[in-house]
Design a protein around this motif. Structure first.
Motif, mmCIF file in Angstrom:
data_model
loop_
_atom_site.group_PDB
_atom_site.id
_atom_site.type_symbol
_atom_site.label_atom_id
_atom_site.label_comp_id
_atom_site.label_asym_id
_atom_site.label_seq_id
_atom_site.Cartn_x
_atom_site.Cartn_y
_atom_site.Cartn_z
ATOM 1 N N GLU A 80 -10.842 3.337 11.582
ATOM 2 C CA GLU A 80 -10.023 4.124 10.666
ATOM 3 C C GLU A 80 -9.994 3.483 9.271
ATOM 4 O OE1 GLU A 80 -9.048 7.017 10.843
ATOM 5 O OE2 GLU A 80 -7.691 7.166 9.134
ATOM 6 N N ASP A 81 -9.905 2.146 9.218
ATOM 7 C CA ASP A 81 -9.936 1.450 7.921
ATOM 8 C C ASP A 81 -11.206 1.793 7.143
ATOM 9 O OD1 ASP A 81 -7.541 0.229 8.120
ATOM 10 O OD2 ASP A 81 -8.307 -1.720 8.774
ATOM 11 N N MET B 161 -10.682 -8.078 0.847
ATOM 12 C CA MET B 161 -10.842 -7.381 -0.427
ATOM 13 C C MET B 161 -9.758 -6.304 -0.579
ATOM 14 S SD MET B 161 -13.592 -8.993 -1.341
ATOM 15 C CE MET B 161 -14.233 -8.186 -2.809
ATOM 16 N N ILE B 162 -9.218 -6.212 -1.796
ATOM 17 C CA ILE B 162 -8.250 -5.150 -2.092
ATOM 18 C C ILE B 162 -8.946 -4.150 -3.014
ATOM 19 C CG2 ILE B 162 -5.917 -4.643 -2.933
ATOM 20 C CD1 ILE B 162 -5.423 -7.638 -3.102
ATOM 21 N N THR B 163 -8.842 -2.867 -2.688
ATOM 22 C CA THR B 163 -9.481 -1.902 -3.568
ATOM 23 C C THR B 163 -8.577 -0.699 -3.811
ATOM 24 O OG1 THR B 163 -11.342 -0.395 -3.818
ATOM 25 C CG2 THR B 163 -10.814 -1.061 -1.595
ATOM 26 N N GLY B 164 -8.622 -0.204 -5.025
ATOM 27 C CA GLY B 164 -7.783 0.923 -5.372
ATOM 28 C C GLY B 164 -8.536 2.236 -5.258
ATOM 29 N N HIS B 165 -9.841 2.175 -5.490
ATOM 30 C CA HIS B 165 -10.595 3.426 -5.559
ATOM 31 C C HIS B 165 -11.494 3.659 -4.356
ATOM 32 C CE1 HIS B 165 -12.858 0.183 -7.256
ATOM 33 N NE2 HIS B 165 -13.964 0.851 -7.125
ATOM 34 N N GLY B 166 -11.692 2.628 -3.539
ATOM 35 C CA GLY B 166 -12.479 2.806 -2.330
ATOM 36 C C GLY B 166 -13.917 3.204 -2.569
ATOM 37 N N SER B 167 -14.660 2.359 -3.280
ATOM 38 C CA SER B 167 -16.081 2.664 -3.456
ATOM 39 C C SER B 167 -16.870 2.166 -2.252
ATOM 40 C CB SER B 167 -16.596 2.010 -4.741
ATOM 41 O OG SER B 167 -17.889 1.500 -4.553
ATOM 42 N N VAL C 108 -8.625 -3.711 2.302
ATOM 43 C CA VAL C 108 -7.343 -3.029 2.335
ATOM 44 C C VAL C 108 -7.251 -2.129 1.104
ATOM 45 C CG1 VAL C 108 -6.177 -5.071 1.394
ATOM 46 C CG2 VAL C 108 -4.834 -3.312 2.485
ATOM 47 N N LEU C 109 -6.835 -0.889 1.352
ATOM 48 C CA LEU C 109 -6.763 0.090 0.266
ATOM 49 C C LEU C 109 -5.381 0.081 -0.378
ATOM 50 C CD1 LEU C 109 -8.556 3.194 1.781
ATOM 51 C CD2 LEU C 109 -9.118 2.157 -0.386
ATOM 52 N N ASP D 220 0.594 -0.711 3.157
ATOM 53 C CA ASP D 220 1.809 -1.002 3.878
ATOM 54 C C ASP D 220 1.855 -2.515 4.102
ATOM 55 O OD1 ASP D 220 3.975 0.200 5.557
ATOM 56 O OD2 ASP D 220 2.961 -1.037 7.053
ATOM 57 N N LEU D 221 2.986 -3.147 3.799
ATOM 58 C CA LEU D 221 3.054 -4.611 3.881
ATOM 59 C C LEU D 221 2.796 -5.119 5.300
ATOM 60 C CD1 LEU D 221 3.506 -7.034 1.999
ATOM 61 C CD2 LEU D 221 5.862 -7.089 2.799
ATOM 62 N N GLU D 222 3.316 -4.381 6.297
ATOM 63 C CA GLU D 222 3.121 -4.820 7.680
ATOM 64 C C GLU D 222 1.638 -4.808 8.059
ATOM 65 O OE1 GLU D 222 5.335 -6.209 9.565
ATOM 66 O OE2 GLU D 222 6.813 -5.858 7.980
ATOM 67 N N VAL D 223 0.938 -3.784 7.601
ATOM 68 C CA VAL D 223 -0.500 -3.686 7.890
ATOM 69 C C VAL D 223 -1.221 -4.876 7.268
ATOM 70 C CG1 VAL D 223 -2.596 -2.339 7.420
ATOM 71 C CG2 VAL D 223 -0.488 -1.178 8.078
ATOM 72 N N LEU D 224 -0.861 -5.180 6.029
ATOM 73 C CA LEU D 224 -1.511 -6.292 5.343
ATOM 74 C C LEU D 224 -1.202 -7.618 6.035
ATOM 75 C CD1 LEU D 224 -3.138 -7.004 2.677
ATOM 76 C CD2 LEU D 224 -0.971 -7.981 1.997
ATOM 77 N N LEU D 225 0.071 -7.799 6.433
ATOM 78 C CA LEU D 225 0.450 -9.050 7.101
ATOM 79 C C LEU D 225 -0.367 -9.235 8.379
ATOM 80 C CD1 LEU D 225 4.319 -9.055 6.628
ATOM 81 C CD2 LEU D 225 2.689 -10.643 5.619
ATOM 82 N N ASN D 226 -0.591 -8.128 9.080
ATOM 83 C CA ASN D 226 -1.384 -8.190 10.297
ATOM 84 C C ASN D 226 -2.830 -8.607 10.003
ATOM 85 O OD1 ASN D 226 -1.523 -7.920 13.091
ATOM 86 N ND2 ASN D 226 -2.541 -5.923 12.858
#
Lengths: 273, 128
Positions: free
Chosen positions: A133-134, B80-86, B102-103, B107-113
């Protein structure tokens, strides 16, 4: 008379038995054929992998030196007072071009090295649905622009599996990207997960251009590409199959020209070396 | 997530400030910087476990920074953090050894995981 009946009974049974046996043999033959193909494929990949990583490694060092020399030259040009401004600019352009082309070469050598990377996978417990999904979210924006719809059919009970997550991400992203390129504009990508007691199955199916019978045998070969020169290295799928084999699984393809393709990945739930 | 040390790299100062504050509240040891160059400086001095790296930055971009980090410190995990998802930068990131994507907004919980999993991987590699 009785003997005749017995004989005909025996022969009838024998006939059934022979048919049964020949069917069984045919089935085993087919299975052997598939296994042979997979063996040849993996041996071919191993050999090419070894060769290409050797070359990539050897080429990386001179590339690094050429890059450094180009940088030094650019720097020197900036600090010296050259009389001819026009030539000066041309020299700079040409040195910058050298740097761009080195970057391109380095991109290829890195891909080659990642294809043949020797280090063992790092195994972590992984939620494959979430992982897929990611990657789906990552391609979705671009897909929308091309009117391509992603249709998810994740099995809600899919067990966690032991695998190397970043390697699997690389494969999924590659296959989604390929699916998108095969469609070009307007179409659907179906992402499905399912499982049996020992394996999970991931299917990525597109409604794109499909693969011709002639090309189907070659798509996993390194450097095989149908894209114009410079548009693809032809390493994507060979990296994918090398990764999935390393993770104890396999990729099968079903495709017909003009009718889209289906890439099916099998992965063991419990990974063993 | 005990003893995990995180470095976040993003050219948006406001984002860094808020993000560092939120993670510190969760008892995570974290440093924030605004460029790839600064990130490499920090890595020389500090023992970092996981780097959160913005893909799109002026000067040295996320992919270049990732490549440098992975060459010099192969054990460090990078998300990697991305805002536009290329998709193209996504593929490049994975090839150069990024652990995950991570887009934004996330969500903070998703990132913490994801951080937890990346840290777990680093520990496994250290043991191997």
């Amino acid at each position: 008379m009785i003997i005749n009946v017995i004989l005909s009974l025996i022969s009838a049974n024998l006939l059934i038995f022979i048919i049964f046996l020949s069917k069984k043999i045919q089935k085993i033959k087919n299975e052997k054929c598939v296994l042979d193909q997979q063996l040849v494929q993996s041996q071919k990949l191993a050999a090419i992998g070894q060769l290409s990583s050797g070359i990539a490694h050897e080429i990386n060092n001179p590339l690094a030196i050429i890059n450094q020399e180009a940088e030094i030259s650019l720097h020197l040009l900036d600090s010296t007072n050259l009389k001819f401004e026009e030539q000066n600019k041309e020299l700079k352009d040409s040195l910058s071009q050298i740097k761009i082309q080195i970057k391109r070469c380095r991109e290829i050598t890195h891909r080659l090295l990642s294809f043949a990377r020797k280090n063992d996978p790092i195994i972590q417990q992984t939620d494959v649905n979430a992982l897929i999904e990611d990657m789906a979210l990552l391609v979705e924006k671009e897909a929308k622009l091309k009117s391509i719809v992603l249709i998810r059919k994740y099995s809600p009970e899919l067990p966690l599996i032991n695998t190397d997550p970043p390697l699997l991400r690389q494969v999924i992203l590659n296959l989604l990207n390929n699916a998108m390129q095969a469609i070009e504009k307007e179409g659907e990508i179906f992402i499905t997960t399912s499982f049996n007691p020992s394996k999970i199955e991931i299917s990525i199916k597109d409604t794109g251009s499909g693969i011709s019978k002639r090309n189907l045998d070659k798509i996993f070969d390194p450097f095989f590409t149908t894209k114009p020169p410079g548009k693809g290295t032809g390493l994507g799928l060979s990296i994918c199959i090398a990764i999935i084999n390393k993770l104890g699984g396999n990729i099968n393809v079903e495709s017909k020209e003009g009718q889209g393709s289906n890439f099916i990945i099998n992965l063991p739930i419990f990974y063993t070396f | 997530m005990e003893n995990m040390k995180v470095l976040v790299v993003d050219d948006e100062g406001d984002f860094i400030e808020l993000f560092v504050k939120r993670l510190k509240k969760r008892q995570i040891d974290i440093i924030g910087v605004e460029s790839g160059y600064r990130a490499l400086d920090i890595l020389k001095k500090e023992k970092i476990d996981v780097v959160l790296l913005d893909v799109k930055m002026p000067g040295m971009d996320g992919i270049d920074t990732l490549r440098e980090i992975k060459t010099k410190y192969p054990l460090i995990e990078v998300i990697m953090i991305t805002g536009h998802g290329s998709v193209e930068s996504g593929l490049q990131g994975m090839i150069h050894g990024a652990y995950d994507y991570v887009l934004k907004p996330f969500d903070l919980e998703v990132l913490l995981n994801k951080l937890k999993k990346a840290f777990e991987r680093k520990r496994l590699k250290e043991k191997a």
